[in-house]
Write a protein that holds these residues in place. Structure first.
Motif, mmCIF file in Angstrom:
data_model
loop_
_atom_site.group_PDB
_atom_site.id
_atom_site.type_symbol
_atom_site.label_atom_id
_atom_site.label_comp_id
_atom_site.label_asym_id
_atom_site.label_seq_id
_atom_site.Cartn_x
_atom_site.Cartn_y
_atom_site.Cartn_z
ATOM 1 N N PHE A 164 -7.254 -2.397 -18.593
ATOM 2 C CA PHE A 164 -5.983 -2.034 -17.954
ATOM 3 C C PHE A 164 -5.904 -0.529 -17.766
ATOM 4 N N GLU A 165 -6.231 0.190 -18.817
ATOM 5 C CA GLU A 165 -6.135 1.652 -18.746
ATOM 6 C C GLU A 165 -7.107 2.226 -17.724
ATOM 7 N N ARG A 166 -8.308 1.666 -17.715
ATOM 8 C CA ARG A 166 -9.293 2.132 -16.748
ATOM 9 C C ARG A 166 -8.830 1.794 -15.322
ATOM 10 N N GLY A 167 -8.317 0.570 -15.168
ATOM 11 C CA GLY A 167 -7.834 0.135 -13.857
ATOM 12 C C GLY A 167 -6.704 1.000 -13.350
ATOM 13 N N LEU A 168 -5.803 1.335 -14.258
ATOM 14 C CA LEU A 168 -4.654 2.157 -13.883
ATOM 15 C C LEU A 168 -5.126 3.518 -13.386
ATOM 16 N N LYS A 169 -6.092 4.070 -14.093
ATOM 17 C CA LYS A 169 -6.620 5.375 -13.700
ATOM 18 C C LYS A 169 -7.272 5.280 -12.306
ATOM 19 N N LEU A 170 -8.017 4.193 -12.114
ATOM 20 C CA LEU A 170 -8.684 3.951 -10.840
ATOM 21 C C LEU A 170 -7.666 3.842 -9.712
ATOM 22 N N ALA A 171 -6.615 3.055 -9.966
ATOM 23 C CA ALA A 171 -5.588 2.837 -8.956
ATOM 24 C C ALA A 171 -4.868 4.137 -8.639
ATOM 25 N N MET A 193 -4.246 -6.389 -9.804
ATOM 26 C CA MET A 193 -3.105 -5.585 -10.255
ATOM 27 C C MET A 193 -2.726 -4.560 -9.193
ATOM 28 N N PRO A 194 -1.689 -4.862 -8.387
ATOM 29 C CA PRO A 194 -1.228 -3.863 -7.424
ATOM 30 C C PRO A 194 -0.320 -2.832 -8.089
ATOM 31 N N ILE A 195 -0.470 -1.583 -7.710
ATOM 32 C CA ILE A 195 0.467 -0.561 -8.176
ATOM 33 C C ILE A 195 0.906 0.294 -6.994
ATOM 34 N N ALA A 196 2.117 0.859 -7.139
ATOM 35 C CA ALA A 196 2.596 1.837 -6.157
ATOM 36 C C ALA A 196 3.031 3.049 -6.942
ATOM 37 N N MET A 197 2.748 4.216 -6.420
ATOM 38 C CA MET A 197 3.186 5.402 -7.153
ATOM 39 C C MET A 197 3.475 6.584 -6.249
ATOM 40 N N VAL A 198 4.261 7.504 -6.807
ATOM 41 C CA VAL A 198 4.535 8.770 -6.157
ATOM 42 C C VAL A 198 3.412 9.696 -6.590
ATOM 43 N N ALA A 199 2.528 10.034 -5.648
ATOM 44 C CA ALA A 199 1.292 10.711 -6.029
ATOM 45 C C ALA A 199 1.543 12.063 -6.688
ATOM 46 N N LEU A 253 6.455 10.767 -0.631
ATOM 47 C CA LEU A 253 5.913 9.540 -0.057
ATOM 48 C C LEU A 253 5.439 8.635 -1.191
ATOM 49 N N VAL A 254 5.438 7.339 -0.943
ATOM 50 C CA VAL A 254 4.929 6.391 -1.929
ATOM 51 C C VAL A 254 3.596 5.863 -1.419
ATOM 52 N N SER A 255 2.617 5.810 -2.300
ATOM 53 C CA SER A 255 1.308 5.271 -1.947
ATOM 54 C C SER A 255 1.011 4.099 -2.865
ATOM 55 N N SER A 256 0.246 3.162 -2.353
ATOM 56 C CA SER A 256 0.056 1.944 -3.119
ATOM 57 C C SER A 256 -1.338 1.372 -2.911
ATOM 58 N N VAL A 257 -1.903 0.838 -3.974
ATOM 59 C CA VAL A 257 -3.217 0.212 -3.899
ATOM 60 C C VAL A 257 -3.352 -0.776 -5.055
ATOM 61 N N ALA A 258 -4.296 -1.700 -4.938
ATOM 62 C CA ALA A 258 -4.496 -2.671 -6.014
ATOM 63 C C ALA A 258 -5.843 -2.429 -6.686
ATOM 64 N N ILE A 259 -5.925 -2.837 -7.950
ATOM 65 C CA ILE A 259 -7.226 -2.879 -8.621
ATOM 66 C C ILE A 259 -7.415 -4.317 -9.105
ATOM 67 N N GLY A 260 -8.607 -4.630 -9.518
ATOM 68 C CA GLY A 260 -8.822 -5.973 -10.024
ATOM 69 C C GLY A 260 -10.061 -6.037 -10.878
ATOM 70 N N LYS A 261 -10.301 -7.233 -11.394
ATOM 71 C CA LYS A 261 -11.487 -7.420 -12.233
ATOM 72 C C LYS A 261 -12.321 -8.530 -11.613
#
Lengths: 187, 242
Positions: free
Chosen positions: B209-216, B184-190, B155-163
């Motif tokens: 960015f790195e922190r946001g990516l981890k959060l997302a 910054m929206p991201i979608a990923m295969v969990a 399944l693909v899951s998706s969420v956004a992060i922002g500042k």
């Protein structure tokens, strides 16, 4: 045959390829086996692992399946059928190419002198799949053949009378390779 | 991004009262449309999206067919009443691009090679929007594909992060999106941590960015569990859904 409790969803880890042989509804990625559809796990005596789907799956015509279609073209030796449904899976579109072919030699067991005497343009036919890849079909057998046809002259409904069809409006008589189910509305 | 003087973080809390790493409430319903092969209703806070899947079925016109695999068609559409001002109906540049990136986010998980010469059609309708509709759409579409019984790797899951106000936060709402500094929206295969969509609007420092990516990614994992739970719930109670 062994069934495991619970439902798996796509991506659930089921085991490794040393443990099981991947069957239906699963896929193998770098030696690990995962579910690809939602359903229940089943492990056979020969350690083949399948996921038996709980969801409706896309119907693909396979050898031996009965399909329903419409005659789209009539040539000297073949009739081209546009396959609409696989029998038993009537609620979904066919998940493959829909162009099937009935060769003159697969229409019936007897001698066929002319294809035009067995099928007419826009007839609905019930046929069995001989070859799933090329979608070669056969109407050999009493239950297979034309299940609905229209008059070649006036497009009126054709009614079954004995072994021939008679047009309701213009009284024209036509021949077909008929199924037992002609005109019954049964699939 | 509008220039704003709105204070988005007051006394260390967001306007909505959520924590920095907190998702909005999520509701998932599987198989809501009777005539679709698969469907899903997805709520992410005030976002409401509905996804319908049809197919695989023969691809028309023929020259769009791929002889080796199924082709995925994805349509993201916003209802005219989904935003505060009426949205002019129909596809526009924004929805066309979102459709394209969402399709590319789902493509790699679908076992497309099993259904050559066919099309898998995904229709996503946004009924109400509050920032992050593309992520809601992808989440809905992914569950709808599973509901349609289309074989998928995952399944693909998706969420956004922002500042907002200099802080990296998870899952922006409309106010935070409009007056914040980045989105910054991201979608990923969990399961495999494979990122299939990553877009960015605004500016982020490398560390942010790195922190946001981890959060997302953490957010995606949470949504993944909810998606799984929704499917399991739907199909463990009634004998055969479809």
């Amino acid at each position: 045959m062994e069934k495991e409790e619970g439902i798996v969803v796509p991506g659930d880890f089921l085991g490794t390829s040393e443990e099981f042989t991947p069957g239906m509804g699963v896929y193998d990625e770098t030696g690990n086996i995962y579910a690809s559809v939602t359903g229940e796990i089943s492990i056979s005596d020969k350690r083949v692992i399948d996921v038996l789907p709980k969801v409706g799956t896309p119907p693909v015509p396979e050898e031996g399946d009965v399909v329903i279609g419409r005659i789209e073209d009539l040539r000297d030796a073949v009739a081209v059928v546009n396959i609409a449904r696989v029998k038993g899976k009537d609620d979904r579109d066919v998940a493959s190419s829909t162009q099937g072919i009935i060769h003159i030699s697969n229409i019936k067991s007897g001698y066929v002198s002319e294809l035009q005497r067995e099928f007419g343009y826009l007839d609905l036919v019930k046929a069995k799949v001989l070859d799933a890849k090329a979608l070669r079909l056969s109407t050999e057998g009493n239950d297979l053949g034309v299940i609905k046809a229209i008059c070649g002259k006036c497009k009126g409904d054709l009614r079954k009378k004995g072994n021939t069809l008679t047009c309701d409006t213009c009284k024209r008589v036509e021949e077909r390779k008929l199924s037992d189910d002609y005109g019954k509305g049964l699939v | 991004m509008k220039e704003g003087k709105i204070e988005l973080i007051k006394d260390g809390a967001r306007l909505s009262g959520r924590g920095f790493e907190e998702l909005r409430p999520i509701k998932i319903e599987v198989g809501v449309l009777k005539r679709a092969d698969g469907s899903c209703y997805f709520e992410l806070g005030d976002n409401k999206a509905i996804a319908a899947v049809y197919g695989p079925r023969e691809m028309h016109p023929r020259h769009f067919q791929n002889a080796k695999r199924a082709v995925v068609k994805y349509r993201y559409n916003m209802a005219p009443f989904s935003v505060d001002d009426r949205k002019r109906p129909g596809p526009d540049r924004r929805s066309q691009e979102i459709s394209m990136v969402s399709r590319k986010a789902l493509d790699p998980v679908i076992l497309r090679e099993l259904y050559p010469k066919t099309a898998i059609e995904v229709y996503v309708e946004v009924l109400q929007s509050d920032a992050g509709t593309r992520t809601a759409g992808i989440n809905a579409a992914s569950v709808a594909l599973a509901d349609a019984g289309i074989p998928m790797r995952d399944l693909v899951s998706s969420v956004a992060i922002g500042k907002i106000d200099g802080e990296v936060v998870l899952d922006l709402d409309a106010k935070e999106d409009n007056f914040g500094e980045a989105d910054m929206p991201i979608a990923m295969v969990a399961r495999t941590n494979t990122i299939t969509l990553l877009q960015m609007d605004g500016r982020l420092k490398k560390e942010e960015f790195e922190r946001g990516l981890k959060l997302a990614m953490n957010g995606c994992r949470k949504i993944y569990e909810l998606q799984k739970a929704a499917l399991v719930e739907k199909y463990s109670k009634n004998g055969n859904g479809a």
